[in-house]
Design a protein around this motif. Structure first.
Motif, short mmCIF file in Angstrom:
data_model
loop_
_atom_site.label_atom_id
_atom_site.label_comp_id
_atom_site.label_asym_id
_atom_site.label_seq_id
_atom_site.Cartn_x
_atom_site.Cartn_y
_atom_site.Cartn_z
N TYR A 80 2.74 -5.86 8.39
CA TYR A 80 1.48 -5.18 8.08
C TYR A 80 1.73 -4.14 7.01
O TYR A 80 2.57 -3.25 7.17
CB TYR A 80 0.92 -4.53 9.34
CG TYR A 80 -0.44 -3.93 9.13
CD1 TYR A 80 -1.58 -4.73 9.13
CD2 TYR A 80 -0.57 -2.56 8.92
CE1 TYR A 80 -2.83 -4.18 8.92
CE2 TYR A 80 -1.83 -2.00 8.72
CZ TYR A 80 -2.95 -2.82 8.72
OH TYR A 80 -4.18 -2.29 8.51
N CYS A 81 1.02 -4.26 5.89
CA CYS A 81 1.18 -3.30 4.80
C CYS A 81 0.25 -2.11 5.01
O CYS A 81 -0.98 -2.29 5.08
CB CYS A 81 0.91 -3.96 3.46
SG CYS A 81 0.94 -2.79 2.08
N ARG A 82 0.83 -0.93 5.09
CA ARG A 82 0.03 0.28 5.33
C ARG A 82 -0.77 0.67 4.09
O ARG A 82 -1.72 1.45 4.19
CB ARG A 82 0.95 1.45 5.69
CG ARG A 82 1.71 1.29 6.97
CD ARG A 82 2.57 2.53 7.18
NE ARG A 82 3.58 2.39 8.22
CZ ARG A 82 3.35 2.64 9.50
NH1 ARG A 82 2.18 3.02 9.89
NH2 ARG A 82 4.32 2.51 10.38
N ALA A 87 -2.24 -8.08 6.52
CA ALA A 87 -1.19 -8.61 7.37
C ALA A 87 -0.62 -9.87 6.71
O ALA A 87 -1.35 -10.61 6.06
CB ALA A 87 -1.74 -8.94 8.76
N TYR A 88 0.68 -10.06 6.85
CA TYR A 88 1.35 -11.23 6.28
C TYR A 88 2.13 -11.95 7.36
O TYR A 88 2.51 -11.34 8.36
CB TYR A 88 2.32 -10.80 5.17
CG TYR A 88 1.64 -10.14 3.99
CD1 TYR A 88 1.17 -10.89 2.93
CD2 TYR A 88 1.48 -8.75 3.96
CE1 TYR A 88 0.55 -10.30 1.85
CE2 TYR A 88 0.85 -8.15 2.88
CZ TYR A 88 0.39 -8.92 1.83
OH TYR A 88 -0.23 -8.32 0.77
N GLU A 89 2.38 -13.22 7.11
CA GLU A 89 3.21 -13.97 8.04
C GLU A 89 4.64 -13.99 7.52
O GLU A 89 4.87 -14.22 6.33
CB GLU A 89 2.68 -15.40 8.16
CG GLU A 89 1.32 -15.42 8.84
CD GLU A 89 0.61 -16.77 8.73
OE1 GLU A 89 1.27 -17.76 8.37
OE2 GLU A 89 -0.59 -16.80 8.99
N SER A 120 3.38 -6.32 -3.50
CA SER A 120 2.42 -5.99 -4.56
C SER A 120 2.03 -4.52 -4.54
O SER A 120 1.57 -3.97 -5.54
CB SER A 120 1.18 -6.89 -4.50
OG SER A 120 0.78 -7.13 -3.19
N CYS A 121 2.21 -3.84 -3.39
CA CYS A 121 1.92 -2.41 -3.33
C CYS A 121 3.12 -1.56 -3.72
O CYS A 121 2.96 -0.39 -4.12
CB CYS A 121 1.45 -2.02 -1.93
SG CYS A 121 -0.17 -2.69 -1.51
N VAL A 122 4.33 -2.10 -3.62
CA VAL A 122 5.53 -1.35 -3.99
C VAL A 122 5.56 -1.10 -5.50
O VAL A 122 5.97 -0.04 -5.97
CB VAL A 122 6.81 -2.12 -3.56
CG1 VAL A 122 8.02 -1.68 -4.35
CG2 VAL A 122 7.04 -1.92 -2.07
ZN LIG Z 1 0.16 -4.05 0.35
#
Ligand SMILES: [Zn+2]
Ligand SMILES: [Zn+2]
Length: 123
Positions: A80-82, A87-89, A120-122
């Motif tokens: 789960y990306c905060r 959510a990713y598998e 992608s958020c990093v």
């Molecule tokens: Zn993300």
């Protein structure tokens, strides 16, 4: 009848286009781009039908709530990306249930949710 079929196909298409666990709000937002008449009630009803048909399954997390994902992928974990709340598998499993559980506990299943920041958020 015809309308329901279209709505259900739209929801299945949402999961084909976004191959990760989706909450009801996400299904509604993506689904509306395909079928404008979708509303929360129709999304709930069709998600339930797709679960009953074995095409989707529920992923339940104590604080994130219920999400849905496509079936047929075998056992896997979730991330789960905060930052983007997606959510990713995560394929596969490196967890040894017998080593984690103390003597006397009979493990029947497990569900692992990792939390952090997705690629992608990093960036
Ligand atoms: Zn993300
Ligand atoms: Zn596992």
């Amino acid at each position: 009848m015809r309308r329901n079929t279209t709505q259900r196909m739209a929801i299945e298409e949402v999961f084909r286009q976004n191959d990760r666990p989706l909450g009801v709000d996400e299904v509604l937002a993506y689904g509306r781009k395909l079928v404008e008449s979708l509303n929360q009630a129709t999304v709930y009803r069709n998600l339930k039908l797709l679960v009953d048909d074995g095409r989707l399954k529920r992923v339940t997390h104590p604080s994130l709530g219920t999400m849905y994902e496509r079936t047929g992928k075998g056992h896997h974990h979730h991330f789960y990306c905060r930052a983007c709340n997606h959510a990713y598998e995560l394929p596969g499993c490196a967890l040894n249930e017998d080593e984690i559980a103390p003597d006397g506990f009979v493990v029947e299943d497990h569900d692992v949710f990792l939390f952090g920041i997705c690629p992608s958020c990093v960036r």
